[in-house]
Motif scaffolding. Structure first.
Motif, PDB file in Angstrom:
ATOM      1  N   TRP A  33     -10.997  26.409 -48.225  1.00 52.97           N
ATOM      2  CA  TRP A  33     -10.839  26.679 -49.595  1.00 52.97           C
ATOM      3  C   TRP A  33     -10.835  25.208 -50.103  1.00 52.97           C
ATOM      4  O   TRP A  33     -10.422  24.232 -49.443  1.00 52.97           O
ATOM      5  N   GLN A  34     -11.539  24.991 -51.278  1.00 54.40           N
ATOM      6  CA  GLN A  34     -11.556  23.595 -51.766  1.00 54.40           C
ATOM      7  C   GLN A  34     -11.534  23.970 -53.231  1.00 54.40           C
ATOM      8  O   GLN A  34     -12.146  24.792 -54.120  1.00 54.40           O
ATOM      9  N   LEU A  35     -10.587  23.349 -54.047  1.00 53.50           N
ATOM     10  CA  LEU A  35     -10.014  23.442 -55.454  1.00 53.50           C
ATOM     11  C   LEU A  35      -9.981  22.012 -56.021  1.00 53.50           C
ATOM     12  O   LEU A  35      -9.609  21.131 -55.580  1.00 53.50           O
ATOM     13  N   LYS A  36     -10.614  21.864 -57.345  1.00 54.32           N
ATOM     14  CA  LYS A  36     -10.293  20.918 -58.319  1.00 54.32           C
ATOM     15  C   LYS A  36     -10.083  21.608 -59.548  1.00 54.32           C
ATOM     16  O   LYS A  36     -11.026  21.573 -60.681  1.00 54.32           O
ATOM     17  N   PRO A  37      -9.105  22.302 -59.897  1.00 56.96           N
ATOM     18  CA  PRO A  37      -8.942  23.332 -60.760  1.00 56.96           C
ATOM     19  C   PRO A  37      -8.772  22.582 -62.191  1.00 56.96           C
ATOM     20  O   PRO A  37      -7.933  21.524 -62.051  1.00 56.96           O
ATOM     21  N   SER A  55      -3.758  22.196 -44.778  1.00 53.47           N
ATOM     22  CA  SER A  55      -4.091  22.010 -46.129  1.00 53.47           C
ATOM     23  C   SER A  55      -3.686  20.679 -46.763  1.00 53.47           C
ATOM     24  O   SER A  55      -2.537  19.893 -46.013  1.00 53.47           O
ATOM     25  N   GLU A  56      -4.243  20.098 -47.527  1.00 54.38           N
ATOM     26  CA  GLU A  56      -3.783  18.907 -48.060  1.00 54.38           C
ATOM     27  C   GLU A  56      -4.449  18.601 -49.550  1.00 54.38           C
ATOM     28  O   GLU A  56      -5.262  19.340 -50.046  1.00 54.38           O
ATOM     29  N   VAL A  57      -3.624  17.701 -50.342  1.00 56.86           N
ATOM     30  CA  VAL A  57      -4.189  17.306 -51.335  1.00 56.86           C
ATOM     31  C   VAL A  57      -4.443  15.999 -51.491  1.00 56.86           C
ATOM     32  O   VAL A  57      -3.799  15.110 -50.611  1.00 56.86           O
ATOM     33  N   GLU A  58      -5.674  15.571 -52.226  1.00 55.40           N
ATOM     34  CA  GLU A  58      -5.961  14.209 -51.999  1.00 55.40           C
ATOM     35  C   GLU A  58      -4.997  13.216 -52.568  1.00 55.40           C
ATOM     36  O   GLU A  58      -4.338  13.350 -53.608  1.00 55.40           O
ATOM     37  N   TYR A  81      -7.950  19.769 -53.863  1.00 51.39           N
ATOM     38  CA  TYR A  81      -7.149  20.465 -52.622  1.00 51.39           C
ATOM     39  C   TYR A  81      -8.199  20.928 -51.719  1.00 51.39           C
ATOM     40  O   TYR A  81      -9.284  21.449 -52.058  1.00 51.39           O
ATOM     41  N   ALA A  82      -7.873  20.908 -50.307  1.00 48.76           N
ATOM     42  CA  ALA A  82      -8.636  21.526 -49.350  1.00 48.76           C
ATOM     43  C   ALA A  82      -7.868  22.049 -48.261  1.00 48.76           C
ATOM     44  O   ALA A  82      -6.793  21.756 -48.097  1.00 48.76           O
ATOM     45  N   ALA A  83      -8.308  23.282 -47.881  1.00 51.36           N
ATOM     46  CA  ALA A  83      -7.632  23.828 -46.617  1.00 51.36           C
ATOM     47  C   ALA A  83      -8.491  24.618 -45.901  1.00 51.36           C
ATOM     48  O   ALA A  83      -9.571  25.044 -46.385  1.00 51.36           O
TER      49      ALA A  83
END
Length: 285
Positions: A33-37, A55-58, A81-83
């Protein structure tokens, strides 16, 4: 963006720019999962087993190890965010809150400060609301839709008031009152746990109140104390079991949250003026 996603089911609803999604996903192959909402993303793990998860947040927190059911992820708007995960089928609920969600709900200019990224937290109110919204998302009747909208508003207020940097100063409406949606949630929460010990602190935490103001708010909303309300519901359930089943008094006592036969008999007699055995006999005579 979700890479390698194999959705088994996904549905939800949108209201005043706020989205709720209930999804089931196949993650037998490694899923990323890759997010930058451009919205605040609130995700609750509802069901399913994960063999591996990270999972982690930059420039933020890292969460390693499979999530437990009920754990919550809050990813702020514009956060990267990536997981990575592998397991079986997983089921989760996600709410997407635009930064101006409270302004949309209230029609007022409400300033919300930054929300920090939080990975794998516990919050009983969020869990209870998201589970109820998951049930409501599968219904199309007007009552369910209206109830869902009330819950969305209550949950939105709770998230911003509790987790934004200026949450302690956020006051919208009467924070000491129990809304109709919250009252319905409390009724359901209590009904599901009548055979267990229900603590005042546990109920208060669902509303985000301290026990003392919660007691006052509960009395205003229900016309009685939480303790008396729970006892009344246990007696009500016992009456139904006495009428509709052949279970023994002891079995009914344990199923409805009383410690033993005598405890049920004493309480039942005090409420209805007759013991359970006599009540059953009168119903069947």
């Amino acid at each position: 963006m979700i890479a390698g996603r194999k959705a088994l089911d996904s549905h939800g609803f949108r209201w005043r720019g706020i989205e709720f999604v209930l999804a089931t996903e196949d993650i037998r192959e490694l899923t990323t999962w890759q997010l930058k909402p451009d919205f605040h993303s609130l995700v609750v793990h509802l069901d399913g087993t994960l063999a591996t998860f990270e999972s982690e947040v930059e420039n933020g927190p890292v969460k390693i190890g499979p999530p437990r059911i009920g754990e919550i992820w809050i990813v702020p708007a514009a956060a990267t965010y990536a997981a990575k995960a592998r397991g079986a089928a997983v089921r989760y609920a996600e709410m997407r809150l635009p930064p101006d969600a409270m302004s949309r709900l209230t029609g007022q200019a409400v300033s919300i400060e930054e929300i920090p990224p939080l990975l794998g937290i516990r919050d009983e109110l969020i869990i209870a609301c998201m589970r109820r919204l998951a049930d409501l998302s599968e219904r199309t009747d007007d009552v369910s839709t209206m109830f869902g909208e009330h819950l969305v508003a209550a949950l939105c207020h709770h998230v911003f008031a509790t987790y934004s940097a200026g949450g302690e100063a956020l006051e919208i409406g009467d924070a000491s009152a129990i809304s109709p949606a919250m009252a319905a949630l409390l009724r359901e929460y209590i009904q599901d746990r009548l055979n267990k010990r229900i603590r005042l602190e546990e109920l208060a935490s669902l509303t985000g109140m301290a026990p003392k103001p919660f007691l006052k708010a509960f009395r205003r909303a229900f016309g009685t104390t939480p303790g008396q309300y729970v006892i009344d519901k246990r007696v009500e359930n016992a009456r139904a079991l006495l009428a509709d089943t052949s279970l023994t008094i002891t079995e009914i006592a344990l199923m409805t949250g009383f410690s033993h036969h005598a405890h049920l008999t004493r309480t039942f007699s005090g409420r209805l003026g007759t013991p359970p055995s006599r009540y059953r006999h009168l119903l069947r005579s």
